[in-house]
Design an enzyme around this catalytic site. Sequence first.
Site, PDB file in Angstrom:
ATOM      1  N   GLU A 142      87.633  62.328  69.029  1.00 47.70           N
ATOM      2  CA  GLU A 142      86.517  61.429  69.478  1.00 47.70           C
ATOM      3  C   GLU A 142      87.041  60.338  70.491  1.00 47.70           C
ATOM      4  O   GLU A 142      87.845  59.582  69.713  1.00 47.70           O
ATOM      5  CB  GLU A 142      85.451  61.227  68.762  1.00 47.70           C
ATOM      6  CG  GLU A 142      83.966  60.713  69.434  1.00 47.70           C
ATOM      7  CD  GLU A 142      82.890  60.555  68.490  1.00 47.70           C
ATOM      8  OE1 GLU A 142      81.796  59.967  68.780  1.00 47.70           O
ATOM      9  OE2 GLU A 142      82.858  61.319  67.349  1.00 47.70           O
ATOM     10  N   GLU A 146      79.604  53.144  73.409  1.00 46.78           N
ATOM     11  CA  GLU A 146      78.502  53.239  72.898  1.00 46.78           C
ATOM     12  C   GLU A 146      77.766  52.051  73.209  1.00 46.78           C
ATOM     13  O   GLU A 146      78.215  51.044  72.425  1.00 46.78           O
ATOM     14  CB  GLU A 146      78.275  53.762  71.387  1.00 46.78           C
ATOM     15  CG  GLU A 146      78.879  55.076  71.148  1.00 46.78           C
ATOM     16  CD  GLU A 146      78.930  55.408  69.584  1.00 46.78           C
ATOM     17  OE1 GLU A 146      78.400  56.141  69.312  1.00 46.78           O
ATOM     18  OE2 GLU A 146      79.946  54.670  69.011  1.00 46.78           O
TER      19      GLU A 146
END
Length: 269
Positions: A142, A146
């Site tokens: 990943e 964010e």
Amino acid sequence: MTQQRCNHSKQTTRCIGQIAICAMLLVPAPLFAQELPKGASFFDDFETFDESLWGLSDGWVNGDWQNCMWSKDNVAVDDGLLALRFAKEANDKRDYTCGEIQSRHVYGYGTYEARFRTSTGSGLNAAFFTYIGPHHGKPHDEIDFEVLTRDTTAVSLNTYVGGEPNNGKRVPLPQPAEDGFITYSFVWDPDGIRWYVDGVLMHETAESSPLPANDQKIYASLWGSESFPNWMGNFVEPDAEVLMDIDWIAFTALDEGCQFPGSLVCQDG
């Protein structure tokens, strides 16, 4: 941060769900254990919803820690923007609903970019990231941007390699995320990953850091949680719907040239 992921002046007013009728939905992840097709470079300005690029998450939650159910009705395209919505809407799984798109293909080395703005709200996460995992028959890899909307003056960066977090850092934004659109880009190549905000290098992987090794899907999502107060803040029920407005998303494969004005790839050097 992804845990048990199932597959994840323009107006802000939306007709939520207007694309849901025509968009073929992605089904829960266990059906995606087969090899996913590899995608080519693209630039999507969301003048329409491109079903060949994107699917909608709908009808499930990623885990007990997520306080909202993904809903196709929380994704809409209007006036050249894609809107993801978080709202109080009780259902058979949660008291809230949230929105997510995910690519139908996986992508490898290259430049990943998105331009978006967010609303504010404690306990919410507006994310642009890539992910692959056990539900796809691969280890958990990943790469993250964010915006934890309790504090929209910064963005959190991270990687996961084989399910282990590495290279986490929180960096300042040039303006609060709700004040206007910001371009978030990362370059992933065999030597490392570099994160940029509005074209400015903000972070890069350490020389000895483990790196993702598997092609990944592209996600954009807006979701909430009451399980991570130290990270996302104490969840506060919003007084109104919260939006993540996305102007465009793009991927440019490694060694390919400038696709569109404003791309990081177009910068000299």
